[in-house]
Design a protein around this motif. Sequence first.
Motif, PDB file in Angstrom:
ATOM      1  N   ASP A 168       3.285  -7.477  -4.349  1.00 39.83           N
ATOM      2  CA  ASP A 168       2.669  -7.244  -3.045  1.00 39.83           C
ATOM      3  C   ASP A 168       2.977  -8.414  -2.098  1.00 39.83           C
ATOM      4  O   ASP A 168       3.110  -9.544  -2.544  1.00 39.83           O
ATOM      5  N   PHE A 178       1.316 -10.281  -0.142  1.00 42.54           N
ATOM      6  CA  PHE A 178       0.442 -11.431   0.028  1.00 42.54           C
ATOM      7  C   PHE A 178      -0.043 -12.031  -1.291  1.00 42.54           C
ATOM      8  O   PHE A 178      -1.104 -12.636  -1.363  1.00 42.54           O
ATOM      9  N   PRO A 211       2.510  -2.880   1.823  1.00 40.23           N
ATOM     10  CA  PRO A 211       1.964  -3.281   0.521  1.00 40.23           C
ATOM     11  C   PRO A 211       2.672  -2.580  -0.632  1.00 40.23           C
ATOM     12  O   PRO A 211       3.380  -1.595  -0.446  1.00 40.23           O
ATOM     13  N   ASN A 212       2.490  -3.119  -1.813  1.00 41.49           N
ATOM     14  CA  ASN A 212       3.032  -2.494  -3.018  1.00 41.49           C
ATOM     15  C   ASN A 212       2.207  -2.959  -4.212  1.00 41.49           C
ATOM     16  O   ASN A 212       1.257  -3.724  -4.058  1.00 41.49           O
ATOM     17  N   ALA A 213       2.587  -2.464  -5.376  1.00 38.12           N
ATOM     18  CA  ALA A 213       1.871  -2.824  -6.597  1.00 38.12           C
ATOM     19  C   ALA A 213       1.924  -4.324  -6.825  1.00 38.12           C
ATOM     20  O   ALA A 213       2.911  -4.977  -6.510  1.00 38.12           O
ATOM     21  N   LEU A 236      -2.019  -8.024 -10.103  1.00 35.26           N
ATOM     22  CA  LEU A 236      -3.479  -8.111 -10.042  1.00 35.26           C
ATOM     23  C   LEU A 236      -4.150  -6.751 -10.214  1.00 35.26           C
ATOM     24  O   LEU A 236      -5.283  -6.680 -10.692  1.00 35.26           O
ATOM     25  N   SER A 237      -3.484  -5.681  -9.798  1.00 34.83           N
ATOM     26  CA  SER A 237      -4.069  -4.362 -10.030  1.00 34.83           C
ATOM     27  C   SER A 237      -3.347  -3.615 -11.147  1.00 34.83           C
ATOM     28  O   SER A 237      -3.966  -2.889 -11.922  1.00 34.83           O
ATOM     29  N   TYR A 285     -12.922  -4.124 -11.933  1.00 32.74           N
ATOM     30  CA  TYR A 285     -14.077  -4.783 -11.304  1.00 32.74           C
ATOM     31  C   TYR A 285     -14.767  -5.747 -12.267  1.00 32.74           C
ATOM     32  O   TYR A 285     -15.715  -6.425 -11.895  1.00 32.74           O
ATOM     33  N   ALA A 331       0.327   0.085  -4.539  1.00 34.66           N
ATOM     34  CA  ALA A 331      -0.594  -0.825  -3.867  1.00 34.66           C
ATOM     35  C   ALA A 331      -2.035  -0.406  -4.115  1.00 34.66           C
ATOM     36  O   ALA A 331      -2.350   0.770  -4.209  1.00 34.66           O
ATOM     37  N   SER A 332      -2.902  -1.395  -4.213  1.00 34.84           N
ATOM     38  CA  SER A 332      -4.320  -1.163  -4.375  1.00 34.84           C
ATOM     39  C   SER A 332      -5.036  -2.002  -3.328  1.00 34.84           C
ATOM     40  O   SER A 332      -4.523  -3.036  -2.896  1.00 34.84           O
ATOM     41  N   LEU A 344      -7.314  -3.871  -3.907  1.00 35.75           N
ATOM     42  CA  LEU A 344      -7.607  -5.159  -4.546  1.00 35.75           C
ATOM     43  C   LEU A 344      -6.550  -6.221  -4.251  1.00 35.75           C
ATOM     44  O   LEU A 344      -6.852  -7.404  -4.269  1.00 35.75           O
ATOM     45  N   SER A 345      -5.310  -5.798  -4.040  1.00 33.00           N
ATOM     46  CA  SER A 345      -4.302  -6.794  -3.676  1.00 33.00           C
ATOM     47  C   SER A 345      -3.940  -6.697  -2.194  1.00 33.00           C
ATOM     48  O   SER A 345      -3.679  -7.711  -1.546  1.00 33.00           O
ATOM     49  N   ALA A 346      -3.970  -5.482  -1.626  1.00 32.91           N
ATOM     50  CA  ALA A 346      -3.598  -5.330  -0.212  1.00 32.91           C
ATOM     51  C   ALA A 346      -4.552  -6.104   0.696  1.00 32.91           C
ATOM     52  O   ALA A 346      -4.198  -6.477   1.814  1.00 32.91           O
ATOM     53  N   GLY A 361      -5.182  -8.973   0.543  1.00 38.57           N
ATOM     54  CA  GLY A 361      -4.521 -10.244   0.818  1.00 38.57           C
ATOM     55  C   GLY A 361      -3.970 -10.323   2.234  1.00 38.57           C
ATOM     56  O   GLY A 361      -3.728 -11.417   2.755  1.00 38.57           O
ATOM     57  N   LEU A 399      -5.669 -14.549  -2.814  1.00 40.60           N
ATOM     58  CA  LEU A 399      -6.193 -13.603  -3.809  1.00 40.60           C
ATOM     59  C   LEU A 399      -6.764 -14.283  -5.042  1.00 40.60           C
ATOM     60  O   LEU A 399      -7.655 -13.745  -5.690  1.00 40.60           O
ATOM     61  N   THR A 428     -15.017  -7.750  -7.961  1.00 43.52           N
ATOM     62  CA  THR A 428     -15.158  -6.794  -6.870  1.00 43.52           C
ATOM     63  C   THR A 428     -16.481  -6.035  -7.024  1.00 43.52           C
ATOM     64  O   THR A 428     -16.878  -5.723  -8.142  1.00 43.52           O
TER      65      THR A 428
END
Lengths: 291, 291
Positions: free
Chosen positions: A84, A86, A109-111, A114-115, A125, B111-112, B114-116, B118, B124, B130
Motif C-alpha cells: 500500500d 502509505f 491503495p492496494n493490499a 498489515l491486512s 481487530y 486494499a483494506s 486498516l492500511s488505506a 495511512g 500505521l 481497531t
Amino acid sequence: MLHIIGIGLSDETDITVKGLDIVRRVDRVYLEAYTSILLVDRCVLENFYGRDVIIADREMVECDDNQILQDAKTLDVAFLVVGDPFGATTHTDLVLRARKLNIRVSSVPNASILSAIGATGLQLYNFGQTVSMVFFTETWMPASFYDRIKENRDSGLHTLVLLDIKVKEQSLENMARGRKIYEEPRYMTVSQCALQMLAIDEKKTVIGEGGIYNEESLAVGAARVGSKTEKFICGTLKQLCHVDEALGKPLHSLVLLGQRTHELECEYLKEFAVDQDEWVKIWTRDYSGKS
Amino acid sequence: MLHIIGIGLSDETDITVKGLDIVRRVDRVYLEAYTSILLVDRCVLENFYGRDVIIADREMVECDDNQILQDAKTLDVAFLVVGDPFGATTHTDLVLRARKLNIRVSSVPNASILSAIGATGLQLYNFGQTVSMVFFTETWMPASFYDRIKENRDSGLHTLVLLDIKVKEQSLENMARGRKIYEEPRYMTVSQCALQMLAIDEKKTVIGEGGIYNEESLAVGAARVGSKTEKFICGTLKQLCHVDEALGKPLHSLVLLGQRTHELECEYLKEFAVDQDEWVKIWTRDYSGKS
C-alpha cells in the motif's frame, strides 16, 4: 501530478485495474525498491505494463533535489510502491515535498501485509501495534520491539513483526572508503526472527525484565503472503526456530499471538501447526479464555 | 474451488488484475454485501466484469446449508468481498466450512481500510487495535470500545474507529411479525461517532472512570477512503461533531490520535484541519513529545 500507486504484495497482476490505467498513461514510472520488494523482477513489470520502470532507491527518494518530482507540476509521474502507498514513512515525506512545490498528489491503495496477514485466520481487530525486527550484529541488538510487544501482550493483542530486508547496503569498509559497492540483498527469515526474539528475552530476564514471552509462546510464521505460494507454519517460538526450509523463499513475517483469542482462530491455524497436538495443548493451557 | 477476492474500497476498477481474471472465468460470482459496501451499484460491477453477480446477504453466507459452496469441489466459485478478504470474521468461517467439505480455497488480497487509513499521514505502526462503533439506541449504548481505546491511549497509540452500517435490517416490529420488510440502509457518520464517543466519556466520568479522551482530543474524520473523492477533516472531537456536511457521503471512519506522534504527522494533517491554529496549539500542548 504525482500518482502514488500501491502494486500489492506478490506479482505483476496484483496492481489494480485503476492503478494499471494510470501507469500506462503517465510520463514517467518509478518503482520504490528499498522498503519492500515484489516477488518478480523489474523486467516482468515492464513487460506487463508496457512501460520502462525506473528503480528508485533510498538515495533518490530522500534526496532534496528530487528527480521524481521534476516537472511533475505539468507532467504525470507514477511512483509505484510495493503493498500500500502509505506503508512507509518515506512516502508521506514525498507527499509533503510535492505539496511544497504545488504538485497535486493522488494515491491508489492496494493490499498491505498489515491486512493480508488476516489470511492466517487471526482476527485483525485483535492486533496491536506492528513492530519491526532488524538484523542484529555483534554490537547492535536493538530491543525496543520488546517493549512494544509487552504493550500489546498486556492488552492480550497479537503482534505482527515485519522482518528486515537489506537491499543495496554497503559494507562498513566500502562505506568508509566511499566505494559504491553493494552487498547481496538479504531478507530476514522467520527462524532468524524467532531466535533474535528469544535472545532478547533471555537478556531481559537476566535484568529481571523478561518473561513477556518465552520458548512456548505461540506464533505464526508467514511466507510470501498474498501470493500463490503463500505459506503459514505455526507453533511455539522454539519450533519456529527451525522452519525456514519448510517456509521457503522470502519475504517472511511473524505474528506473536496475544491471549485475547477466539476459538475460530485456534481451529483455523491448527491446519498449519508444526505439531497439532502440541498446538492445541498450549492453546488450551495458555490462551483459551485467558484474556 | 472457492476464490475469496478482495475488490478494494471504492469502485469497479479497484479490483486487481489477478482478481478480475478469476472473476471472468469462474462459474458463479457472489458479492458479500453486509459487512461493507462499495461506492458503486451492483450493475456497475456486472457491466465491468461482464458477469452476473449474486448478492450474498448475511443469511445466505451464514446459513449452514450454504449455496455458495454448492458444487464448489468441481466448479469454480468467486466470493467478492469489499476491501480485503479477511477483514471480517465471517469469511474465516466460510473457509472453515469449505475445508470441511474438502473444497480448495484461494484468496486474492486487496486494499483494506486498516492500511488505506495511512493516507491520513498517520504512521500505521503507531496504530493500536481497531474498534467498531455501533448505532446507539435509547436502551443500548455499548461502551466496550472505551476500554479498548484506553488500552491504545495508555500505550500512546492511535485508534481507528470503524463505523456501523445497517444494510437489510428489519425494524423490531417487522422482525416480531416475521415480515421480511427491510429498513433503508444507514451509515454512521463521523459526527455521530464523535457525539457517541463524548456521550460515553460523560457517562464514564460520572462513575469516576472517564477522562480517557475529552472534547479537546484530536481526531481525524475520513470519508470515502481510497476513492477519488476521499476526504479528511481533522480537529478536536468537539469540532468533528459538526463536519458531516463537509465530509459528504458515506463511508466514514474516524481516527482518535494517541500521543506517540511524529512531527511529520502534525504537518501532514494540518492541511485538513478545521482550524489550523487550534490544531497546532493543541498538538503542541497535548501531543508533541508527550509519549
